[in-house]
Design an enzyme around this catalytic site. Structure first.
Site, PDB file in Angstrom:
ATOM      1  N   ASN A 147      -8.727 -15.830  54.306  1.00 63.61           N
ATOM      2  CA  ASN A 147      -7.633 -14.858  54.284  1.00 63.61           C
ATOM      3  C   ASN A 147      -6.332 -15.453  53.735  1.00 63.61           C
ATOM      4  OD1 ASN A 147      -6.960 -16.421  56.475  1.00 63.61           O
ATOM      5  ND2 ASN A 147      -7.148 -14.799  57.997  1.00 63.61           N
ATOM      6  N   ARG A 285       2.843 -20.048  61.946  1.00 60.02           N
ATOM      7  CA  ARG A 285       2.701 -20.031  63.394  1.00 60.02           C
ATOM      8  C   ARG A 285       4.085 -19.974  64.031  1.00 60.02           C
ATOM      9  NH1 ARG A 285      -1.546 -18.460  62.481  1.00 60.02           N
ATOM     10  NH2 ARG A 285      -3.560 -19.351  62.998  1.00 60.02           N
ATOM     11  N   GLN A 314       0.256 -14.743  72.008  1.00 65.75           N
ATOM     12  CA  GLN A 314      -0.292 -13.520  71.429  1.00 65.75           C
ATOM     13  C   GLN A 314      -1.382 -12.973  72.329  1.00 65.75           C
ATOM     14  OE1 GLN A 314       0.702 -14.299  66.729  1.00 65.75           O
ATOM     15  NE2 GLN A 314      -1.398 -14.002  67.283  1.00 65.75           N
ATOM     16  N   HIS A 333       0.899  -9.846  63.845  1.00 67.44           N
ATOM     17  CA  HIS A 333      -0.146 -10.731  63.302  1.00 67.44           C
ATOM     18  C   HIS A 333      -1.278  -9.942  62.627  1.00 67.44           C
ATOM     19  CE1 HIS A 333      -1.964 -15.020  63.669  1.00 67.44           C
ATOM     20  NE2 HIS A 333      -1.989 -14.541  62.433  1.00 67.44           N
TER      21      HIS A 333
HETATM   22  P1  NAD Z   1      -3.997 -25.227  53.815  1.00 64.59           P
HETATM   23  O1  NAD Z   1      -4.628 -26.271  54.654  1.00 64.59           O
HETATM   24  O2  NAD Z   1      -4.560 -24.939  52.467  1.00 64.59           O
HETATM   25  O3  NAD Z   1      -2.454 -25.533  53.593  1.00 64.59           O
HETATM   26  C1  NAD Z   1      -1.647 -26.129  54.552  1.00 64.59           C
HETATM   27  C2  NAD Z   1      -0.722 -27.095  53.825  1.00 64.59           C
HETATM   28  O4  NAD Z   1       0.245 -27.547  54.778  1.00 64.59           O
HETATM   29  C3  NAD Z   1      -1.460 -28.314  53.299  1.00 64.59           C
HETATM   30  O5  NAD Z   1      -1.190 -28.487  51.932  1.00 64.59           O
HETATM   31  C4  NAD Z   1      -0.898 -29.442  54.132  1.00 64.59           C
HETATM   32  O6  NAD Z   1      -0.810 -30.682  53.444  1.00 64.59           O
HETATM   33  C5  NAD Z   1       0.474 -28.904  54.482  1.00 64.59           C
HETATM   34  N1  NAD Z   1       1.077 -29.607  55.617  1.00 64.59           N
HETATM   35  C6  NAD Z   1       0.477 -30.055  56.743  1.00 64.59           C
HETATM   36  N2  NAD Z   1       1.382 -30.711  57.509  1.00 64.59           N
HETATM   37  C7  NAD Z   1       2.557 -30.654  56.834  1.00 64.59           C
HETATM   38  C8  NAD Z   1       3.848 -31.161  57.116  1.00 64.59           C
HETATM   39  N3  NAD Z   1       4.088 -31.894  58.217  1.00 64.59           N
HETATM   40  N4  NAD Z   1       4.840 -30.913  56.210  1.00 64.59           N
HETATM   41  C9  NAD Z   1       4.587 -30.218  55.057  1.00 64.59           C
HETATM   42  N5  NAD Z   1       3.372 -29.728  54.753  1.00 64.59           N
HETATM   43  C10 NAD Z   1       2.368 -29.946  55.633  1.00 64.59           C
HETATM   44  O7  NAD Z   1      -4.010 -23.892  54.703  1.00 64.59           O
HETATM   45  P2  NAD Z   1      -3.622 -22.409  54.287  1.00 64.59           P
HETATM   46  O8  NAD Z   1      -4.846 -21.607  54.055  1.00 64.59           O
HETATM   47  O9  NAD Z   1      -2.576 -22.453  53.236  1.00 64.59           O
HETATM   48  O10 NAD Z   1      -3.009 -21.913  55.681  1.00 64.59           O
HETATM   49  C11 NAD Z   1      -1.845 -22.525  56.193  1.00 64.59           C
HETATM   50  C12 NAD Z   1      -1.555 -22.027  57.589  1.00 64.59           C
HETATM   51  O11 NAD Z   1      -1.198 -20.646  57.553  1.00 64.59           O
HETATM   52  C13 NAD Z   1      -2.736 -22.065  58.566  1.00 64.59           C
HETATM   53  O12 NAD Z   1      -2.932 -23.336  59.124  1.00 64.59           O
HETATM   54  C14 NAD Z   1      -2.330 -21.040  59.596  1.00 64.59           C
HETATM   55  O13 NAD Z   1      -1.504 -21.630  60.572  1.00 64.59           O
HETATM   56  C15 NAD Z   1      -1.533 -20.034  58.789  1.00 64.59           C
HETATM   57  N6  NAD Z   1      -2.314 -18.811  58.523  1.00 64.59           N
HETATM   58  C16 NAD Z   1      -1.845 -17.639  59.021  1.00 64.59           C
HETATM   59  C17 NAD Z   1      -2.561 -16.482  58.826  1.00 64.59           C
HETATM   60  C18 NAD Z   1      -2.049 -15.157  59.324  1.00 64.59           C
HETATM   61  O14 NAD Z   1      -2.821 -14.217  59.453  1.00 64.59           O
HETATM   62  N7  NAD Z   1      -0.762 -15.017  59.580  1.00 64.59           N
HETATM   63  C19 NAD Z   1      -3.775 -16.514  58.146  1.00 64.59           C
HETATM   64  C20 NAD Z   1      -4.203 -17.725  57.594  1.00 64.59           C
HETATM   65  C21 NAD Z   1      -3.467 -18.870  57.814  1.00 64.59           C
END
Ligand code: NAD
Length: 385
Positions: A147, A285, A314, A333
């Site tokens: 997603n 988050r 949540q 959400h």
């Molecule tokens: P992803 O793993 O592809 O991307 C996360 C990025 O964050 C990575 O590139 C990682 O290196 C970076 N990161 C980690 N720690 C960091 C830090 N300290 N400083 C800077 N960057 C940092 O994941 P994604 O698919 O892009 O999803 C990211 C996040 O979005 C998920 O972990 C989740 O919490 C959230 N999400 C929310 C929904 C929603 O419905 N609202 C859905 C999917 C994901």
């Protein structure tokens, strides 16, 4: 044969739908980085159906019955002696979605003596105490990329919604008004603004790709720098740390996971370093930000708007201050749970279960923790204390 607990959000208040607004969804076979969409051996649902609520059961009922597993599907997860707590002691697998998370605390994991696998049907496994899972040798997996694009689209919508003052303008229409001055006194164009992404992963990169045609100036920060050709394609400026990005951006979107390095990273001190009147969008988050500092910054005008769809806990309590703070554009959400996304993460959940029960390896990119350590996508994007 095993017990599998599936914790899902409640059905619509007027019941499970008998028909849908559209007759289907586009078929997505692979994602922008080439990763294939989920490849279960079979699915027992029609893509485009409501799957994320209790009656939808992620389309797993037939698979569980055919394989002799007991599938406990419930939304009852937080109150004392909840169905989740009662069923946990002999459960082998717990599945939940971040939208309605089964908070898998150290206490719950310790009580679940037979637990082997926790699946996030979606992305973001921070509702599981990953250190406790590691301590007990429980595998944590999520449906990576399922997603990410859904969320990226929501981020773009929220940025435009805030900057252009969409929701208050829409409210004037439903109130029967024609109050143009009231609507536009807070409305701007996005064109020319500096937009910063914290976490340039799957979602963050997709947000930048989608925003580039708006002729904005893109910035990002991440633990890892994007390949030079991607930076060039996007015209994006890399920042070594978030403070340097926050100082120069008009709009900031949070797109990194919640883990010890990122918890509370946007606090009063960080907000004070942002431009007055910046917009903050958080679909990642809630605990990445200080809840009350956000409210104060909106009240003082330091932030011109805050939109997001992630809360803590949540479901959010009725009196959560983000429901009533000024200049908010919150959703409950939903960004990663469109019918389109549900089809992919339900299929991905089935793929993980099929692998687990047939002794085949779960795809590396789906793993967050395994064998007592961060693994796969978890090793890339998370940290433990
Ligand atoms: P992803 O793993 O592809 O991307 C996360 C990025 O964050 C990575 O590139 C990682 O290196 C970076 N990161 C980690 N720690 C960091 C830090 N300290 N400083 C800077 N960057 C940092 O994941 P994604 O698919 O892009 O999803 C990211 C996040 O979005 C998920 O972990 C989740 O919490 C959230 N999400 C929310 C929904 C929603 O419905 N609202 C859905 C999917 C994901």
């Amino acid at each position: 044969m095993a017990k599998i607990i599936v914790v899902l959000y409640d059905d619509p208040v007027d019941g499970y739908p008998k028909s849908y607004a559209r007759d289907g969804i586009p078929e997505i076979k692979s994602y922008p980085n080439g990763q294939t969409a989920p490849t279960p051996q079979k699915i027992d649902f029609k893509p485009g159906e409501l799957l994320g609520c209790v009656s939808g059961a992620l389309g797993l009922k037939k698979w569980a019955a055919d394989n002799g597993h007991t599938l406990v599907v419930t939304s009852d997860k937080d109150r004392a002696n909840s169905t989740l707590d009662r069923e946990l002691p002999d459960a082998e697998v717990v599945i939940s979605q971040p939208f309605w998370p089964a908070y898998m605390t150290a206490e719950r994991i310790a009580k679940a003596k037979k637990l082997k696998l926790i699946i996030t049907a979606g992305i973001g496994s921070d509702h599981t105490d990953i250190e406790a899972a590691n301590k007990h040798g429980v595998t944590v997996a999520e449906v990576t990329f399922s997603n990410s694009i859904s969320v990226a689209e929501h981020v773009v919508m929220m940025i435009l919604g805030l900057v252009r003052n969409y929701i208050p303008s829409h409210d004037w229409v439903t109130k029967g008004g024609w109050n143009i001055a009231d609507c536009v006194e807070r409305a701007y164009d996005l064109e020319g603004m500096h937009v910063g992404i914290i976490g340039g992963g799957r979602i963050g990169t997709a947000v930048m790709r989608r925003l580039k045609p708006f002729d904005v100036k893109l910035h990002y920060t991440d633990r890892y720098r994007l390949p030079a050709d991607v930076e060039k394609e996007l015209g994006a400026t890399f920042h070594q740390d978030r403070e340097s990005l926050l100082k120069v951006c008009d709009v900031v979107s949070l797109n990194c996971p919640l883990h010890p390095e990122t918890e509370n990273m946007i606090n009063a001190q960080m907000i004070s370093k942002m431009k007055r009147g910046a917009y903050l969008v958080n679909t990642a988050r809630a605990k990445l930000v200080d809840r009350d500092a956000i409210v104060k910054a909106l009240e003082s005008g330091q932030l011109a708007g805050y939109a997001g769809d992630v809360w803590y806990p949540q479901p959010a309590p009725k009196d959560h201050p983000w429901r009533t703070m000024p200049h908010e554009g919150m959703t409950p959400h939903t960004s990663g749970s469109t019918l389109s996304a549900q089809a992919r993460y339900s299929a991905g959940t089935r793929e993980i279960l099929e692998c687990f029960y047939s002794g085949r390896p779960i795809r590396e990119e789906y793993l967050i923790a395994k064998g007592g350590h961060l693994a796969g996508a978890g090793a890339h994007s998370y940290s433990v204390r």
